[in-house]
Design a protein around this motif. Structure first.
Motif, PDB file in Angstrom:
ATOM      1  N   GLU A   1       3.703   9.306  -8.193  1.00 51.22           N
ATOM      2  CA  GLU A   1       3.248   8.056  -7.561  1.00 51.22           C
ATOM      3  C   GLU A   1       1.952   7.050  -7.571  1.00 51.22           C
ATOM      4  O   GLU A   1       0.933   7.310  -7.312  1.00 51.22           O
ATOM      5  N   THR A   2       2.120   5.315  -7.327  1.00 50.94           N
ATOM      6  CA  THR A   2       0.896   4.655  -6.821  1.00 50.94           C
ATOM      7  C   THR A   2       1.974   3.658  -6.209  1.00 50.94           C
ATOM      8  O   THR A   2       2.354   3.634  -5.680  1.00 50.94           O
TER       9      THR A   2
ATOM     10  N   THR B   1       0.347  -1.509  -0.057  1.00 45.83           N
ATOM     11  CA  THR B   1      -0.060  -0.610   0.227  1.00 45.83           C
ATOM     12  C   THR B   1       0.626   1.791   0.302  1.00 45.83           C
ATOM     13  O   THR B   1       0.021   1.966   0.118  1.00 45.83           O
ATOM     14  N   ALA B   2       1.955   1.357   0.237  1.00 42.34           N
ATOM     15  CA  ALA B   2       2.928   2.027   0.452  1.00 42.34           C
ATOM     16  C   ALA B   2       2.810   2.802  -1.123  1.00 42.34           C
ATOM     17  O   ALA B   2       3.117   2.497  -2.118  1.00 42.34           O
ATOM     18  N   LYS B   3       2.911   3.911  -1.208  1.00 40.89           N
ATOM     19  CA  LYS B   3       3.137   4.888  -2.297  1.00 40.89           C
ATOM     20  C   LYS B   3       4.580   4.770  -3.098  1.00 40.89           C
ATOM     21  O   LYS B   3       5.432   5.650  -1.791  1.00 40.89           O
ATOM     22  N   ARG B   4       4.582   4.673  -4.455  1.00 41.76           N
ATOM     23  CA  ARG B   4       6.254   5.065  -4.704  1.00 41.76           C
ATOM     24  C   ARG B   4       6.362   5.094  -6.298  1.00 41.76           C
ATOM     25  O   ARG B   4       5.356   4.932  -6.820  1.00 41.76           O
ATOM     26  N   SER B   5       7.206   5.751  -6.924  1.00 41.90           N
ATOM     27  CA  SER B   5       7.138   5.803  -8.327  1.00 41.90           C
ATOM     28  C   SER B   5       7.252   4.354  -8.508  1.00 41.90           C
ATOM     29  O   SER B   5       7.665   3.173  -8.539  1.00 41.90           O
TER      30      SER B   5
ATOM     31  N   GLY C   1      -8.655   5.161  -9.750  1.00 41.33           N
ATOM     32  CA  GLY C   1      -9.355   5.733  -7.981  1.00 41.33           C
ATOM     33  C   GLY C   1      -7.750   5.835  -7.514  1.00 41.33           C
ATOM     34  O   GLY C   1      -7.785   5.095  -6.472  1.00 41.33           O
ATOM     35  N   ILE C   2      -6.955   6.275  -8.564  1.00 42.46           N
ATOM     36  CA  ILE C   2      -5.791   6.621  -7.650  1.00 42.46           C
ATOM     37  C   ILE C   2      -5.800   7.362  -6.842  1.00 42.46           C
ATOM     38  O   ILE C   2      -6.005   9.035  -7.508  1.00 42.46           O
ATOM     39  N   THR C   3      -5.257   7.350  -6.084  1.00 40.73           N
ATOM     40  CA  THR C   3      -5.138   8.025  -4.742  1.00 40.73           C
ATOM     41  C   THR C   3      -3.979   9.073  -4.264  1.00 40.73           C
ATOM     42  O   THR C   3      -2.807   8.833  -5.382  1.00 40.73           O
ATOM     43  N   GLU C   4      -3.811  10.074  -3.450  1.00 38.84           N
ATOM     44  CA  GLU C   4      -3.217  11.303  -3.716  1.00 38.84           C
ATOM     45  C   GLU C   4      -2.486  11.863  -4.728  1.00 38.84           C
ATOM     46  O   GLU C   4      -1.094  11.700  -4.714  1.00 38.84           O
ATOM     47  N   MET C   5      -3.648  12.541  -5.959  1.00 32.40           N
ATOM     48  CA  MET C   5      -2.608  12.597  -7.241  1.00 32.40           C
ATOM     49  C   MET C   5      -3.087  14.421  -6.860  1.00 32.40           C
ATOM     50  O   MET C   5      -3.695  14.968  -6.587  1.00 32.40           O
ATOM     51  N   ASN C   6      -1.873  14.577  -7.141  1.00 35.01           N
ATOM     52  CA  ASN C   6      -1.639  16.350  -7.665  1.00 35.01           C
ATOM     53  C   ASN C   6      -2.618  16.666  -8.832  1.00 35.01           C
ATOM     54  O   ASN C   6      -2.560  15.695  -9.710  1.00 35.01           O
ATOM     55  N   THR C   7      -2.032  17.831  -9.668  1.00 35.59           N
ATOM     56  CA  THR C   7      -2.634  18.191 -10.330  1.00 35.59           C
ATOM     57  C   THR C   7      -2.100  17.422 -11.919  1.00 35.59           C
ATOM     58  O   THR C   7      -0.527  17.366 -11.678  1.00 35.59           O
ATOM     59  N   ARG C   8      -2.535  17.409 -12.999  1.00 36.88           N
ATOM     60  CA  ARG C   8      -2.285  16.994 -14.329  1.00 36.88           C
ATOM     61  C   ARG C   8      -0.997  18.374 -14.720  1.00 36.88           C
ATOM     62  O   ARG C   8       0.016  17.536 -15.058  1.00 36.88           O
ATOM     63  N   ASP C   9      -0.771  19.636 -14.215  1.00 34.86           N
ATOM     64  CA  ASP C   9       0.755  20.367 -14.662  1.00 34.86           C
ATOM     65  C   ASP C   9       1.309  19.674 -14.062  1.00 34.86           C
ATOM     66  O   ASP C   9       2.639  20.108 -13.945  1.00 34.86           O
TER      67      ASP C   9
END
Length: 799
Positions: A448-449, A342-346, A428-436
């Motif tokens: 990161e996913t 569940t950890a977010k990584r590149s 449903g990818i969480t903690e997404m920043n903006t597309r830009d």
């Protein structure tokens, strides 16, 4: 009060108790949860809030032998009294307070429920009277079955074990419904004196066996007409067969602690789960994956691999069958309790297959389309390949399986809606920043996913574009065919199926002829897989699927320490294939079936897919023109895939005497020869590689402009990129203008809002001293053909 008044008083008391609201029974109580694998094997038994083991169960889920033994030992007239057995109370009073030869409680099961639920001290006469009154109140509002159920759920069984279900699971590793008569009688006698009859001590075990022997005698006296006990399934068993065998009791310290990260995840996501939860985990699969990870890390110590995680998902059912968050849950040196699933990584390059699937959906490519792996610039972003080299022209399948960065970025830049960012949003990818914020770097792992999110995305490919969340609880229901639920489809079945076939061409690293440079397209086991390596060598990934499973593997360090050996193909892929080969060998003859079983290997016509094989010009990837020297078969989505016919190979008139290209064909004076008209960017790469191409000769001097452009390909502006806003910095005031030109074009002429600003030659850009503003940029080649884009330039920090 006379004797005649006692029945009246008792009747009035009962009427009063009936009129009162029902008393609360154990509503304050919290419960344990037994997490089980698919086959019912215990993964973990949690503690209730008061640090007790307590599992709720229903009366119909308790062994008949246990119920009979408990009633016989504690309250044989349970179904005949109204909560108080006055005969037993009188006998207890006589022996305890009059004769004083021994202390007897005389409590019925209802009275014991009253004491356990309220904490009444019944060791003295006022307390006993209060207990009796409360028992009558309970009987006035609850059925006998409800009272017996409450009783069995809260009996003390020694230490912090309460209730028959927890006792049965802990001591005998089975449910209360599975107890045989010998086990049932042993548990039936513990609550009367749980400290003295503790089965885990030698003395307590002996006391328990003596008490059970006395209960056995009562049992035989009660059922003297039948010395056999019949269990719930109607199988007759002789009591002697069970009672001659010693009983083995398991200690709570010996309870299993399996799939720890998975169970922790369930506790976070399902905090109110209680009783028995049959999870999706297959314990045998879990242990095999854990063993492979430990063995692999031990074998690769010299390479500095410290930790690994893996997730195994059955995409036919969407059930998680193995979840390994780290190489060692209790290993503090590797932060083992961190959950790598569940950890977010590149994710590195593991998202590239989605770009290709989207590009096929939007008609940009088919699997053998010719892509360009050339130096490219996208505004301020200049992507490079892992090997810092460029392959030049490369077909889409080879570009994907060799993980070339530039072709993937080019495709991502051309995507309309949905683009990769939008697809990840829909998934449903969480903690997404903006597309830009990410720009085009998303393709290479800039966003990161988690491993769990990544596995869902690959399951979507495996299920022909249908996106579903994973299942963590086991269910017997079968999944519907993915083609029957279009509202959950994020990719077309066709593009998902073609992406699968492209990824199966990726040669497995465990092939005897495998090398990184050898990309022979063969994969007899039909595993579609992809690797990923994050920036600075922090994360090595390998993710893939076959007809049943999706497997994701990560190798790295939770503290983010880089290691030049942490490369997807080198670090993660070998472990991936060790696990997958083991998986395939164990499931080959035991494959679970579902409505979409073996979907990926079924012929497309059976899946009703809109795909077919067509002839493609091998050199160009376009539909073959009449001068294409060699064709190959490629999968194609009719009505979607690009239908452009390539004009790289063109027949041109050549003056027989001068050898120059004639303006028009004149039989007798000219002959038609086929030449290769490669665009300027590819032509330059061929030259750099020393590859000779049959280029057309120069035109004769008297040719008119319309004759030059008759078969020519118009220029295409590549820099600036259409749709991007360019920002000027203090150090960068010039903006390059580049265009792809036809093979025989010598010059390109550039205009801003109709004003000429300069000219360039093939593969050499024109540099413009940029000024903020919005412009129409136009390029015209020396054949008179043009291309235009809208250009916006801003100064950094100014809007």
């Amino acid at each position: 009060m006379g004797l005649l008044g006692l029945p009246v008083f008792y009747g009035l008391l009962l009427l009063t108790l009936y009129a009162l609201p029902a008393p609360k029974l154990f509503e304050w109580q919290t419960w344990s949860t037994a997490y089980l694998d698919q086959d019912g094997q215990l993964l973990r038994l949690t503690l209730a809030d008061d640090e007790s083991y307590r599992l709720e169960t229903q009366l119909e889920d308790v062994s008949d032998s246990l119920i009979q033994a408990a009633l016989l030992y504690e309250d044989k007239d349970f179904y005949d009294h109204s909560g108080v057995d006055f005969t037993a109370i009188g006998r207890a009073f006589w022996h305890t307070y009059v004769v004083k030869n021994r202390q007897i409680g005389g409590s019925t099961i209802s009275m014991q429920v009253a004491r356990m639920s309220t904490g009444i001290d019944s060791s003295h006469i006022p307390g006993k009277l209060q207990q009796m009154l409360y028992a009558l109140w309970i009987e006035a509002h609850y059925s006998k079955q409800e009272i017996l159920t409450a009783y069995l759920n809260h009996l003390p069984y020694g230490g912090n074990i309460e209730g028959i279900e927890a006792a049965s699971l802990i001591y005998f590793n089975k449910s209360a419904a599975q107890l045989n008569t010998a086990e049932a009688m042993a548990l039936a006698v513990i609550p009367q004196n749980p400290s003295k009859r503790n089965p885990l001590s030698t003395k307590g075990y002996a006391e328990l066996m003596d008490a059970r022997a006395r209960l056995l005698q009562l049992w035989q006296d009660q059922y003297s007409e039948d010395k056999h006990s019949e269990d719930k399934h109607g199988k007759n068993k002789q009591l002697a067969q069970w009672f001659d065998l010693p009983l083995s009791f398991r200690s709570p310290r010996q309870l299993p602690f399996e799939a720890p990260h998975f169970v922790n995840h369930l506790q976070k996501t399902q905090p109110f789960a209680r009783n028995r939860l049959h999870t999706s985990i297959k314990l045998n699969q879990q242990k095999r994956v854990e063993a492979w990870i430990k063995r692999y890390l031990s074998d690769t110590q010299s390479l500095g691999y410290q930790n690994a995680s893996a997730l195994l998902l059955n995409h036919q059912t969407m059930e998680v069958e193995a979840w390994v968050g780290s190489a060692g849950f209790f290993n503090d040196e590797i932060s083992g309790q961190v959950d790598g699933v569940t950890a977010k990584r590149s994710p590195g390059s593991t998202l590239k297959p989605l770009v290709y699937a989207l590009a096929m959906d939007q008609g940009l490519i088919h699997p053998l389309s010719l892509l360009k792996d050339t130096p490219s610039r996208f505004a301020a972003y200049t992507p490079e390949n892992y090997d810092l080299a460029y392959a030049g022209p490369i077909d889409a399948t080879d570009a994907l399986i060799t993980s070339r960065n530039v072709p993937a970025i080019r495709l991502a830049a051309q995507l309309n809606s949905p683009n990769l960012y939008q697809l990840l949003q829909q998934a449903g990818i969480t903690e997404m920043n903006t597309r830009d914020h990410y720009g085009l770097s998303t393709v290479l792992g800039g966003m990161e996913t988690s491993m769990l999110e990544l596995t869902r995305l690959y399951a979507m490919l495996a299920n022909l574009g249908q996106f579903q969340s994973e299942r963590t609880a086991h269910t017997q229901s079968k999944q519907s065919h993915p083609l029957s639920i279009p509202e959950n489809t994020l990719l077309s079945p066709e593009s998902a199926w073609l992406t699968y076939h492209m990824l199966t061409q990726n040669p497995p690293t465990d092939s005897p002829h495998y090398s990184v440079s050898n990309t022979t397209k063969t994969n007899s086991n039909a595993i579609a897989w992809k690797t990923g390596t994050s920036f600075a060598f922090r994360d090595a990934w390998s993710v893939g699927f076959d007809d049943q499973y999706v497997l994701a593997v990560w190798v790295g360090n939770f503290d983010g320490t880089g290691n030049p050996n942490l490369i997807g193909r080198k670090a993660a892929a070998p472990l991936f294939f060790k696990i997958f080969r083991d998986l395939q060998s164990t499931t080959e003859n035991n494959n679970t079936s579902s409505l979409n079983s073996m979907t990926l290997k079924q012929p497309p016509e059976l899946l009703k897919l809109n795909v077919k094989k067509v002839d493609i010009c091998e050199a160009t990837g376009f539909l073959p023109g009449k001068h294409c020297p060699m064709t190959v078969k490629s999968w194609f989505i009719p009505g979607v895939s690009p239908i452009k016919t390539g004009n790289v190979f063109r027949a041109v008139p050549v003056n027989i005497q001068s050898g120059k290209r004639a303006c028009r064909h004149q039989p007798g004076k000219t002959r038609l020869d086929v030449y290769e008209f490669w665009p300027s960017d590819l032509s330059r790469l061929f030259q750099m590689a020393g590859i000779q191409r049959k280029q057309p000769p120069e035109y004769e001097a008297d040719c008119q402009l319309e004759q030059l452009s008759a078969d020519a390909t118009p220029p295409r502006i590549t820099t600036p990129v259409k749709g991007l806003v360019y920002f000027l910095t203090e150090d960068e005031e010039q903006l390059p203008f580049e265009a792809i030109l036809d093979a025989d074009v010598k010059h390109a002429y550039w205009f801003l809002d109709g004003s000429f600003i300069g000219k360039s030659t093939p593969n050499k850009p024109l540099f413009w001293n940029a000024e903020p503003g919005k412009y129409l940029l136009t390029v015209t080649d020396d054949h008179g053909l043009t291309d235009s884009i809208e250009l916006e330039v801003q100064r950094m920090g100014v809007r």
